[in-house]
Design an enzyme around this catalytic site. Structure first.
Site, PDB file in Angstrom:
ATOM      1  N   ASP A 123      46.050 -17.977 -52.386  1.00  0.00           N
ATOM      2  CA  ASP A 123      47.064 -17.741 -52.096  1.00  0.00           C
ATOM      3  C   ASP A 123      47.927 -16.422 -51.206  1.00  0.00           C
ATOM      4  O   ASP A 123      48.797 -15.624 -51.314  1.00  0.00           O
ATOM      5  CB  ASP A 123      49.194 -18.487 -52.186  1.00  0.00           C
ATOM      6  CG  ASP A 123      48.754 -20.209 -52.883  1.00  0.00           C
ATOM      7  OD1 ASP A 123      48.199 -21.054 -52.682  1.00  0.00           O
ATOM      8  OD2 ASP A 123      49.267 -20.173 -53.782  1.00  0.00           O
ATOM      9  N   LYS A 168      43.895 -15.699 -47.905  1.00  0.00           N
ATOM     10  CA  LYS A 168      42.987 -16.065 -47.774  1.00  0.00           C
ATOM     11  C   LYS A 168      42.615 -16.194 -46.212  1.00  0.00           C
ATOM     12  O   LYS A 168      41.493 -15.572 -44.745  1.00  0.00           O
ATOM     13  CB  LYS A 168      42.381 -16.512 -48.402  1.00  0.00           C
ATOM     14  CG  LYS A 168      41.983 -16.100 -49.899  1.00  0.00           C
ATOM     15  CD  LYS A 168      41.171 -15.816 -51.039  1.00  0.00           C
ATOM     16  CE  LYS A 168      41.948 -17.324 -51.346  1.00  0.00           C
ATOM     17  NZ  LYS A 168      43.492 -17.738 -51.464  1.00  0.00           N
ATOM     18  N   GLY A 191      45.077 -24.589 -49.833  1.00  0.00           N
ATOM     19  CA  GLY A 191      45.218 -24.876 -48.986  1.00  0.00           C
ATOM     20  C   GLY A 191      45.058 -23.498 -47.766  1.00  0.00           C
ATOM     21  O   GLY A 191      46.131 -22.696 -48.311  1.00  0.00           O
ATOM     22  N   HIS A 192      44.010 -23.984 -47.145  1.00  0.00           N
ATOM     23  CA  HIS A 192      44.201 -22.302 -46.067  1.00  0.00           C
ATOM     24  C   HIS A 192      44.979 -22.474 -45.010  1.00  0.00           C
ATOM     25  O   HIS A 192      44.415 -23.025 -44.159  1.00  0.00           O
ATOM     26  CB  HIS A 192      42.778 -21.998 -45.776  1.00  0.00           C
ATOM     27  CG  HIS A 192      42.299 -21.785 -47.530  1.00  0.00           C
ATOM     28  ND1 HIS A 192      40.851 -21.149 -47.675  1.00  0.00           N
ATOM     29  CD2 HIS A 192      42.259 -20.963 -48.700  1.00  0.00           C
ATOM     30  CE1 HIS A 192      40.597 -21.383 -48.953  1.00  0.00           C
ATOM     31  NE2 HIS A 192      42.076 -20.949 -49.473  1.00  0.00           N
ATOM     32  N   GLN A 195      41.866 -20.239 -54.366  1.00  0.00           N
ATOM     33  CA  GLN A 195      42.403 -20.280 -55.152  1.00  0.00           C
ATOM     34  C   GLN A 195      42.487 -18.293 -55.553  1.00  0.00           C
ATOM     35  O   GLN A 195      41.645 -17.489 -54.667  1.00  0.00           O
ATOM     36  CB  GLN A 195      42.230 -20.074 -56.608  1.00  0.00           C
ATOM     37  CG  GLN A 195      42.179 -21.410 -56.478  1.00  0.00           C
ATOM     38  CD  GLN A 195      41.362 -22.888 -56.178  1.00  0.00           C
ATOM     39  OE1 GLN A 195      40.209 -22.751 -56.690  1.00  0.00           O
ATOM     40  NE2 GLN A 195      41.985 -23.866 -55.195  1.00  0.00           N
TER      41      GLN A 195
HETATM   42  P1  IMP Z   1      44.512 -27.210 -60.449  1.00  0.00           P
HETATM   43  O1  IMP Z   1      43.369 -26.805 -59.748  1.00  0.00           O
HETATM   44  O2  IMP Z   1      44.729 -28.431 -59.169  1.00  0.00           O
HETATM   45  O3  IMP Z   1      43.672 -27.718 -61.859  1.00  0.00           O
HETATM   46  O4  IMP Z   1      45.511 -26.463 -60.342  1.00  0.00           O
HETATM   47  C1  IMP Z   1      45.054 -25.737 -61.916  1.00  0.00           C
HETATM   48  C2  IMP Z   1      46.145 -24.088 -61.976  1.00  0.00           C
HETATM   49  O5  IMP Z   1      45.768 -24.127 -60.181  1.00  0.00           O
HETATM   50  C3  IMP Z   1      47.706 -24.309 -61.379  1.00  0.00           C
HETATM   51  O6  IMP Z   1      48.318 -23.339 -61.890  1.00  0.00           O
HETATM   52  C4  IMP Z   1      47.390 -24.545 -59.463  1.00  0.00           C
HETATM   53  O7  IMP Z   1      48.868 -23.565 -59.020  1.00  0.00           O
HETATM   54  C5  IMP Z   1      46.486 -23.249 -59.228  1.00  0.00           C
HETATM   55  N1  IMP Z   1      45.935 -23.671 -58.392  1.00  0.00           N
HETATM   56  C6  IMP Z   1      44.765 -24.198 -57.717  1.00  0.00           C
HETATM   57  N2  IMP Z   1      44.355 -24.638 -56.656  1.00  0.00           N
HETATM   58  C7  IMP Z   1      45.573 -22.864 -56.013  1.00  0.00           C
HETATM   59  C8  IMP Z   1      45.617 -22.751 -55.008  1.00  0.00           C
HETATM   60  O8  IMP Z   1      44.491 -22.890 -53.917  1.00  0.00           O
HETATM   61  N3  IMP Z   1      47.078 -21.737 -54.242  1.00  0.00           N
HETATM   62  C9  IMP Z   1      47.345 -21.487 -55.612  1.00  0.00           C
HETATM   63  N4  IMP Z   1      46.891 -22.168 -57.059  1.00  0.00           N
HETATM   64  C10 IMP Z   1      45.897 -22.675 -56.634  1.00  0.00           C
HETATM   65 MG    MG Z   2      47.029 -21.810 -50.870  1.00  0.00          MG
END
Ligand code: IMP
Ligand code: MG
Length: 420
Positions: free
Chosen positions: A13, A16, A40-41, A221
């Protein structure tokens, strides 16, 4: 422009989506190499806000080719929904999208397993999109891939065995089993809609490179959510750092010319896990101003001060050449501003984050305090138009991070970007 990897230097977040959108102007191809629809971009394009989950943000610009690489995990049903939604908004998705036949599939049992694990103590705070279980199947060599989905008979046979196996696990966890027939039907239908886009993307990218085309790798991420380098186990299940761009696309490292690291002017994180500079009051300030809500899950993000220990480490492992600092406007009325320059742990001063999450959670930030600027920065088009204290701040945090400052974002739209 050289082939460029864009990477998040914090916990995701970082903004990007917007920086990708700005850089896409000079690229021919935009590629996602890891993650799935946990990402989520957010991009604001002609006054419309788009949140992209699986499709590279380059899709919003005409004439750009977007590739979902082999390292991505794809939920075909949600991908079709994302394509439909973009089309409804007037975005063309025809020959400008390619999907790797080697990409693994996220299946409903992955999502249910993810949800079940999140009910336990010691949860990760995942997005519950099934990302971890899908990558676990990939590593266990029992996953289903796009190429399976393109062969309905093969897919159904493999799926049947997987549903049987996972239903036993789901039942043991007290969850409802899933119906093979329903999943089979919905996935095959989605597969037919995706068929025109499925290709050998590795070969496509290499042919494009041979013709001199330029690639932008869209990281999802952030560095500290990396399965190897992040705050394990509070991480996502892919390599979010620069190396992931190569393994996740089949483009060799020596073809990468530049790594751009995106970092917020402060720090945020969603989900569980250590965040040394976390500050509840700062979080409240941002939330009251309508900032820092998750683009995928809508969760309130945790917020803290800029952590130079973390961003310096991110610069090192990603080989960040250039920095894009985002959300500078978030600090417009924050005064004084704190910056973490080192940690204290067991009476020792640390300049790098410890690998152990529990130790990181025990780190006390050592702060420097700097003056705020107490006025809006959103209208600045050039570096020289920023308030002196804001200029000093961005210079200070880039110096601490150790990479060249190349972009500053002062608002959500394309225009609110200062290019140095
Ligand atoms: P997962 O990717 O859904 O397995 O989540 C694992 C960890 O990564 C959690 O803390 C999520 O909140 C974080 N996370 C996954 N995708 C994103 C993203 O796109 N932005 C921010 N945090 C993310
Ligand atoms: Mg995001």
């Amino acid at each position: 422009m050289a082939n460029t990897i864009l990477i998040g230097a914090q916990w995701g977040d970082e903004g990007k989506g917007k920086i990708i959108d700005v850089l896409t102007a000079r690229a021919d191809i935009v590629v996602r190499s890891q993650g799935g629809n946990n990402a989520g971009h957010t991009v604001i394009h002609r006054g419309v806000k788009y949140i992209l989950h699986l499709i590279p943000s380059g899709i919003l610009r005409r004439g750009k080719i977007c590739v979902i690489g082999n390292g991505v995990v794809i939920d075909p049903v949600t991908l079709v929904a994302e394509i439909d939604r973009l089309r409804e908004l007037g975005i063309t998705i025809e020959r400008n999208l390619l999907i790797s036949d080697c990409a693994h599939l996220v299946l409903p049992y992955h999502r249910l397993l993810d949800e079940q694990r999140e009910l336990r103590r010691g949860k990760i705070g995942t997005t519950k999109r099934g990302i971890g279980p899908a990558y676990a199947d990939k590593a266990a060599r029992t996953g289903l891939r796009m190429s399976d989905l393109m062969q309905p008979m093969v897919f159904s046979k493999k799926l049947q065995a997987k549903v049987l196996e996972n239903n036993r696990i789901l039942q043991a966890l007290g969850a409802r089993p899933i119906s093979f027939r329903d999943v089979n039907e919905s996935y095959l239908a989605a597969g037919e809609k995706l068929r025109p886009f499925v290709a050998n993307t590795v070969v496509y990218l290499h042919r494009a490179l041979a013709r001199g085309k330029e690639i932008l790798f869209e990281g999802a991420q952030g560095t500290f959510l990396d399965i190897d380098h992040g705050t394990y186990p509070y991480v996502t299940s892919s390599n979010t750092t620069a190396g992931g761009a190569c393994t996740g696309t089949g483009v060799p490292p020596h073809r990468v010319g530049r790594v751009v690291g995106v970092m917020k002017a402060y720090t945020t994180r969603v989900g569980e896990g250590p965040l040394p500079t976390e500050d509840r009051q700062l979080a409240e300030t941002f939330h009251n101003r309508g900032r820092e809500f998750g683009a995928t899950t809508g969760r309130k993000r945790r917020c803290g001060w800029f952590d130079a220990v973390a961003t310096r480490y991110a610069t090192m492992i990603n080989g960040i050449d250039e920095l894009a600092i985002t959300n500078l406007d978030g600090l417009d009325h924050v005064d004084p501003i704190r910056v973490c320059v080192a940690y204290w742990l067991n009476e020792k001063r640390l300049d790098v984050p410890p690998c152990d999450a529990a130790q990181l959670a025990n780190c006390e930030p050592i702060y420097e305090e700097v003056r705020g600027w107490n006025r809006p920065t959103g209208s600045a088009k050039k570096f020289s138009q920023l308030p002196p204290a804001a200029k000093a701040y961005v210079k200070y945090i880039s110096k601490l991070t150790g990479a060249k400052l190349s972009m500053i974002s002062v608002g959500p739209t394309r225009g609110e970007t200062i290019i140095l």
